[in-house]
Design a protein around this motif. Structure first.
Motif, PDB file in Angstrom:
ATOM      1  N   PHE A   1       0.847  -1.179   0.000  1.00  0.00           N
ATOM      2  CA  PHE A   1       0.000   0.000   0.000  1.00  0.00           C
ATOM      3  C   PHE A   1       0.889   1.237   0.000  1.00  0.00           C
ATOM      4  CE2 PHE A   1      -2.596  -3.332   1.934  1.00  0.00           C
ATOM      5  CZ  PHE A   1      -3.756  -3.240   1.171  1.00  0.00           C
ATOM      6  N   PRO A   2       0.950   1.959  -1.125  1.00  0.00           N
ATOM      7  CA  PRO A   2       1.871   3.100  -1.247  1.00  0.00           C
ATOM      8  C   PRO A   2       1.659   4.173  -0.188  1.00  0.00           C
ATOM      9  CG  PRO A   2       1.018   2.467  -3.397  1.00  0.00           C
ATOM     10  CD  PRO A   2       0.236   1.696  -2.390  1.00  0.00           C
ATOM     11  N   HIS A   3       0.399   4.452   0.163  1.00  0.00           N
ATOM     12  CA  HIS A   3       0.150   5.520   1.130  1.00  0.00           C
ATOM     13  C   HIS A   3       0.641   5.158   2.524  1.00  0.00           C
ATOM     14  CE1 HIS A   3      -3.347   2.932   1.734  1.00  0.00           C
ATOM     15  NE2 HIS A   3      -3.622   3.572   2.856  1.00  0.00           N
ATOM     16  N   LEU A   4       0.844   3.866   2.769  1.00  0.00           N
ATOM     17  CA  LEU A   4       1.406   3.419   4.046  1.00  0.00           C
ATOM     18  C   LEU A   4       2.883   3.079   3.935  1.00  0.00           C
ATOM     19  CD1 LEU A   4      -1.441   0.935   5.100  1.00  0.00           C
ATOM     20  CD2 LEU A   4      -1.121   3.275   5.937  1.00  0.00           C
ATOM     21  N   ASP A   5       3.328   2.878   2.675  1.00  0.00           N
ATOM     22  CA  ASP A   5       4.685   2.392   2.410  1.00  0.00           C
ATOM     23  C   ASP A   5       4.929   1.085   3.158  1.00  0.00           C
ATOM     24  OD1 ASP A   5       7.193   2.360   1.226  1.00  0.00           O
ATOM     25  OD2 ASP A   5       8.135   3.532   2.825  1.00  0.00           O
ATOM     26  N   GLU A   6       3.895   0.232   3.150  1.00  0.00           N
ATOM     27  CA  GLU A   6       3.967  -1.046   3.855  1.00  0.00           C
ATOM     28  C   GLU A   6       3.202  -2.110   3.071  1.00  0.00           C
ATOM     29  OE1 GLU A   6       4.105   0.601   8.479  1.00  0.00           O
ATOM     30  OE2 GLU A   6       2.225  -0.134   7.617  1.00  0.00           O
TER      31      GLU A   6
ATOM     32  N   HIS B   1       0.690  -5.341   3.516  1.00  0.00           N
ATOM     33  CA  HIS B   1      -0.256  -5.881   4.497  1.00  0.00           C
ATOM     34  C   HIS B   1      -1.123  -6.962   3.856  1.00  0.00           C
ATOM     35  CE1 HIS B   1       0.418  -3.110   7.842  1.00  0.00           C
ATOM     36  NE2 HIS B   1       0.529  -2.152   6.953  1.00  0.00           N
ATOM     37  N   THR B   2      -1.578  -7.889   4.710  1.00  0.00           N
ATOM     38  CA  THR B   2      -2.550  -8.893   4.275  1.00  0.00           C
ATOM     39  C   THR B   2      -3.971  -8.357   4.385  1.00  0.00           C
ATOM     40  OG1 THR B   2      -2.557  -9.844   6.505  1.00  0.00           O
ATOM     41  CG2 THR B   2      -1.084 -10.852   4.878  1.00  0.00           C
ATOM     42  N   GLY B   3      -4.150  -7.292   5.153  1.00  0.00           N
ATOM     43  CA  GLY B   3      -5.459  -6.684   5.296  1.00  0.00           C
ATOM     44  C   GLY B   3      -5.324  -5.220   5.641  1.00  0.00           C
ATOM     45  N   HIS B   4      -6.376  -4.474   5.353  1.00  0.00           N
ATOM     46  CA  HIS B   4      -6.304  -3.026   5.597  1.00  0.00           C
ATOM     47  C   HIS B   4      -7.720  -2.460   5.563  1.00  0.00           C
ATOM     48  CE1 HIS B   4      -4.852   1.039   5.641  1.00  0.00           C
ATOM     49  NE2 HIS B   4      -5.212   1.309   4.404  1.00  0.00           N
ATOM     50  N   PHE B   5      -7.985  -1.525   6.458  1.00  0.00           N
ATOM     51  CA  PHE B   5      -9.233  -0.761   6.396  1.00  0.00           C
ATOM     52  C   PHE B   5      -8.883   0.647   5.958  1.00  0.00           C
ATOM     53  CE2 PHE B   5     -12.015   2.252   8.831  1.00  0.00           C
ATOM     54  CZ  PHE B   5     -13.082   2.177   7.951  1.00  0.00           C
ATOM     55  N   ASN B   6      -9.524   1.096   4.859  1.00  0.00           N
ATOM     56  CA  ASN B   6      -9.263   2.422   4.312  1.00  0.00           C
ATOM     57  C   ASN B   6     -10.554   3.231   4.361  1.00  0.00           C
ATOM     58  OD1 ASN B   6      -8.812   4.697   2.662  1.00  0.00           O
ATOM     59  ND2 ASN B   6      -7.297   3.602   1.438  1.00  0.00           N
ATOM     60  N   PRO B   7     -10.709   4.092   5.383  1.00  0.00           N
ATOM     61  CA  PRO B   7     -11.964   4.857   5.494  1.00  0.00           C
ATOM     62  C   PRO B   7     -12.182   5.849   4.364  1.00  0.00           C
ATOM     63  CG  PRO B   7     -10.337   5.603   7.121  1.00  0.00           C
ATOM     64  CD  PRO B   7      -9.777   4.360   6.490  1.00  0.00           C
TER      65      PRO B   7
END
Length: 254
Positions: free
Chosen positions: A117-122, A124-130
């Protein structure tokens, strides 16, 4: 112009328009017949429930599928059974709520595996993006977690808890259970702030290290453990167990 009518009408919690794209047209009875085994992967007691409770759970699954869209990414192979199982994970989490659907997401985005995820620079196997109103899941990790359903990790529960926190912890949250959720969230963090409590739980190894990232990660991981490590949780950290269950109005917590 004089105001007439109940103020509650204007302040009440209302769902956004449904976005669901589930293709099968099913009744709750048909969900039980076709997908009981899939639901039991995330809710193991499902097949032992009285029939009327199975019907209620299945109706909630169908309402989830009507409300939220599934978005398939990177050529992921997503079946109807996968979708029902994801829905059942959410329904298990919110079983104590009368108003169990929320507005902080309108889609479940599914990838075949972990994503950068570019906006996190990480990665992940999962993510919540509000901002995108999206819960994102890696299918391989989701399947792994429901197969090993007592290892204390559940990707869908974790990300859905983030979405639930975002809904309930808003300053002017309108959800009818928001104040109860906020109280539970406060009690959990007050418990963790007591040095001897934190030392005990750290020394036990009950919480994985990621839980100490921030308060939201802590709560999401405690929710995973509430469902997957119930006996140990209840035996060794009873007060915390009650706070977690009370926060989501789980039927086991009176």
């Amino acid at each position: 112009m004089f105001f007439t009518g109940s103020r509650l009408f204007y302040d009440r919690y209302r769902l956004n328009s449904p976005k669901g794209n589930f293709q099968l047209k099913l009744t709750p009875e048909q969900v039980i017949y076709q997908f009981a085994g899939d639901i039991a992967k995330v809710f193991p007691i499902f097949n032992q429930l009285p029939h009327k409770f199975k019907l209620n759970f299945s109706k909630r699954v169908l309402n989830f599928l009507n409300q939220y869209a599934f978005v398939e990414k990177e050529n992921v192979q997503l079946t109807n059974a996968h979708k029902v199982t994801v829905a059942a994970s959410y329904i298990k989490l919110t079983l104590g709520y009368r108003q169990y659907l929320i507005n902080t997401f309108d889609k479940v985005v599914v990838y075949p595996t972990a994503q950068y995820f570019p906006h996190l620079d990480e990665t992940h196997t999962g993510h919540f993006n509000p901002k995108r109103n999206a819960v994102m899941l890696a299918l391989d990790e989701f399947e792994h977690d429901i197969y090993y359903n007592n290892d204390g990790k559940d990707l869908a529960l974790h990300e859905f808890t983030h979405a639930l926190c975002f809904e309930m912890l808003q300053t002017y949250a309108k959800h009818p259970d928001a104040e109860r959720f906020k109280k539970g969230f406060r009690l959990i963090n007050e418990w963790m702030a007591v040095p001897q409590n934190k030392a005990k739980i750290v020394q036990s190894g009950f919480l994985r290290a990621y839980a100490f990232t921030d308060r939201l990660e802590l709560v999401s991981i405690l929710i995973e453990l509430f469902f997957e490590k119930e006996a140990v949780f209840k035996q060794h950290f009873y007060d915390l167990y009650v706070y977690v269950g009370g926060m989501i109005k789980h039927p086991k917590i009176k």
